[in-house]
Design a protein around this motif. Structure first.
Motif, mmCIF file in Angstrom:
data_model
loop_
_atom_site.group_PDB
_atom_site.id
_atom_site.type_symbol
_atom_site.label_atom_id
_atom_site.label_comp_id
_atom_site.label_asym_id
_atom_site.label_seq_id
_atom_site.Cartn_x
_atom_site.Cartn_y
_atom_site.Cartn_z
ATOM 1 N N THR A 199 0.837 -1.206 0.000
ATOM 2 C CA THR A 199 0.000 0.000 0.000
ATOM 3 C C THR A 199 0.867 1.249 0.000
ATOM 4 O OG1 THR A 199 -1.753 -1.172 1.164
ATOM 5 C CG2 THR A 199 -1.826 1.228 1.234
ATOM 6 N N ASP A 200 1.925 1.259 0.825
ATOM 7 C CA ASP A 200 2.831 2.409 0.867
ATOM 8 C C ASP A 200 3.474 2.640 -0.494
ATOM 9 O OD1 ASP A 200 2.234 2.822 3.512
ATOM 10 O OD2 ASP A 200 4.118 1.986 4.285
ATOM 11 N N ALA A 201 3.919 1.578 -1.151
ATOM 12 C CA ALA A 201 4.558 1.705 -2.464
ATOM 13 C C ALA A 201 3.560 2.245 -3.499
ATOM 14 C CB ALA A 201 5.119 0.355 -2.911
ATOM 15 N N GLU A 202 2.320 1.750 -3.453
ATOM 16 C CA GLU A 202 1.290 2.242 -4.369
ATOM 17 C C GLU A 202 1.020 3.725 -4.133
ATOM 18 O OE1 GLU A 202 -2.033 -0.318 -3.650
ATOM 19 O OE2 GLU A 202 -1.235 -1.930 -4.906
ATOM 20 N N ASP A 203 0.928 4.107 -2.851
ATOM 21 C CA ASP A 203 0.692 5.510 -2.514
ATOM 22 C C ASP A 203 1.834 6.388 -3.010
ATOM 23 O OD1 ASP A 203 -1.695 4.840 -1.298
ATOM 24 O OD2 ASP A 203 -0.912 4.982 0.748
ATOM 25 N N ARG A 204 3.067 5.950 -2.802
ATOM 26 C CA ARG A 204 4.226 6.716 -3.274
ATOM 27 C C ARG A 204 4.181 6.871 -4.789
ATOM 28 N NH1 ARG A 204 6.859 3.861 0.731
ATOM 29 N NH2 ARG A 204 7.663 2.313 -0.743
ATOM 30 N N GLY A 205 3.798 5.809 -5.477
ATOM 31 C CA GLY A 205 3.707 5.869 -6.940
ATOM 32 C C GLY A 205 2.652 6.857 -7.404
ATOM 33 N N CYS A 253 1.305 12.222 -9.599
ATOM 34 C CA CYS A 253 0.606 13.504 -9.456
ATOM 35 C C CYS A 253 1.587 14.668 -9.368
ATOM 36 C CB CYS A 253 -0.312 13.478 -8.237
ATOM 37 S SG CYS A 253 -1.741 12.376 -8.451
ATOM 38 N N LEU A 254 2.721 14.465 -8.716
ATOM 39 C CA LEU A 254 3.746 15.518 -8.669
ATOM 40 C C LEU A 254 4.237 15.843 -10.072
ATOM 41 C CD1 LEU A 254 5.901 14.571 -5.543
ATOM 42 C CD2 LEU A 254 4.636 16.702 -5.883
ATOM 43 N N GLY A 255 4.313 14.816 -10.907
ATOM 44 C CA GLY A 255 4.764 15.025 -12.285
ATOM 45 C C GLY A 255 3.812 15.872 -13.106
ATOM 46 N N ALA A 256 2.564 16.001 -12.668
ATOM 47 C CA ALA A 256 1.578 16.791 -13.391
ATOM 48 C C ALA A 256 1.615 18.275 -13.007
ATOM 49 C CB ALA A 256 0.178 16.232 -13.131
ATOM 50 N N LEU A 257 2.423 18.634 -12.011
ATOM 51 C CA LEU A 257 2.510 20.029 -11.575
ATOM 52 C C LEU A 257 3.442 20.819 -12.488
ATOM 53 C CD1 LEU A 257 2.900 19.557 -7.705
ATOM 54 C CD2 LEU A 257 0.802 19.911 -9.006
ATOM 55 N N ARG A 275 0.180 26.605 -2.735
ATOM 56 C CA ARG A 275 -1.249 26.419 -2.493
ATOM 57 C C ARG A 275 -1.907 25.805 -3.727
ATOM 58 N NH1 ARG A 275 -2.660 31.425 -1.630
ATOM 59 N NH2 ARG A 275 -1.953 31.355 0.509
ATOM 60 N N THR A 276 -1.606 26.356 -4.905
ATOM 61 C CA THR A 276 -2.167 25.826 -6.149
ATOM 62 C C THR A 276 -1.695 24.398 -6.377
ATOM 63 O OG1 THR A 276 -2.180 28.046 -7.095
ATOM 64 C CG2 THR A 276 -2.336 26.206 -8.639
ATOM 65 N N GLY A 277 -0.413 24.148 -6.180
ATOM 66 C CA GLY A 277 0.138 22.813 -6.375
ATOM 67 C C GLY A 277 -0.486 21.793 -5.437
ATOM 68 N N LEU A 278 -0.678 22.166 -4.175
ATOM 69 C CA LEU A 278 -1.285 21.242 -3.217
ATOM 70 C C LEU A 278 -2.739 20.944 -3.575
ATOM 71 C CD1 LEU A 278 0.281 22.529 0.109
ATOM 72 C CD2 LEU A 278 0.782 20.399 -1.086
ATOM 73 N N HIS A 279 -3.454 21.969 -4.042
ATOM 74 C CA HIS A 279 -4.836 21.725 -4.466
ATOM 75 C C HIS A 279 -4.862 20.786 -5.672
ATOM 76 C CE1 HIS A 279 -7.044 24.301 -1.768
ATOM 77 N NE2 HIS A 279 -6.198 25.280 -1.993
ATOM 78 N N ARG A 280 -3.939 20.985 -6.596
ATOM 79 C CA ARG A 280 -3.882 20.106 -7.772
ATOM 80 C C ARG A 280 -3.497 18.678 -7.358
ATOM 81 N NH1 ARG A 280 -0.389 22.684 -12.213
ATOM 82 N NH2 ARG A 280 -1.089 20.828 -13.332
ATOM 83 N N LEU A 281 -2.588 18.544 -6.390
ATOM 84 C CA LEU A 281 -2.234 17.216 -5.886
ATOM 85 C C LEU A 281 -3.433 16.530 -5.257
ATOM 86 C CD1 LEU A 281 1.271 17.621 -4.204
ATOM 87 C CD2 LEU A 281 0.693 16.131 -6.113
ATOM 88 N N LEU A 282 -4.157 17.256 -4.417
ATOM 89 C CA LEU A 282 -5.335 16.683 -3.773
ATOM 90 C C LEU A 282 -6.362 16.227 -4.807
ATOM 91 C CD1 LEU A 282 -5.804 19.129 -0.766
ATOM 92 C CD2 LEU A 282 -4.976 16.782 -0.688
#
Length: 176
Positions: free
Chosen positions: A111-117, A122-126, A163-170
């Motif tokens: 689960t941790d590995a899936e979450d990290r992935g 999502c970070l790559g989309a910022l 703030r924008t990046g965190l909203h996009r991540l969420l």
């Protein structure tokens, strides 16, 4: 204070003068309450933005401008301290509740590995600045100011991009 009245009418130069006049006192008060320079700077900025937004609501008969700004600052600082303490209490209760339970280590690792992935995807989309700011703050442990210094950007720009990046991540992670 004339600067406050003109700020209420949208005069940004008047607000800049107002900010310069009251920020040191507001910052000193915030620092005494939150006991952290970066958090005090954040509280001060948010309180003065509240003052700018609410400048039309200031009433001289209720007290001085500095008293009004200090009450806004104090309220913001106390709210921050309370929310931080509340979060710590919840984390302690959650830790105590899970202590002693049997955990499936393999399932947890997967689960941790899936979450990290998912987070990495999502970070790559910022945007580049959002990605750098968010990773420097959350993985590097840097404050807003330290991120701004590292990236050579204005503090307000870094806060906005984070703030924008965190909203996009969420949104990307499907978190409400």
């Amino acid at each position: 204070m004339d600067h406050l009245r003109r700020s209420a009418q949208g005069d940004q130069q008047a607000f800049a003068a107002f900010y310069d006049a009251v920020a040191p006192r507001a910052y000193g008060l915030a620092l005494r309450v939150v006991r952290d320079r970066d958090l005090a700077a954040d509280v001060t900025q948010e309180a003065l933005l509240d003052a700018w937004r609410g400048a039309g609501g200031y009433r001289r008969e209720r007290g001085s401008v500095i008293g009004w700004v200090c009450s806004i600052t104090h309220r913001r600082a106390v709210d921050l301290v309370r929310s931080t303490q509340s979060r710590r209490d919840r984390e302690l209760r959650a830790g105590a509740a899970s202590f002693g339970r049997d955990h499936d280590d393999v399932s947890e690792a997967v689960t941790d590995a899936e979450d990290r992935g998912r987070v990495a995807d999502c970070l790559g989309a910022l945007t580049a600045l959002e990605h750098e700011a968010v990773t420097a703050a959350y993985y590097g442990g840097l404050s807003y100011r330290e991120v701004a210094d590292r990236l050579g950007a204005k503090l307000a720009t870094v806060k906005s991009r984070m703030r924008t990046g965190l909203h996009r991540l969420l949104d990307c992670l499907g978190v409400e």
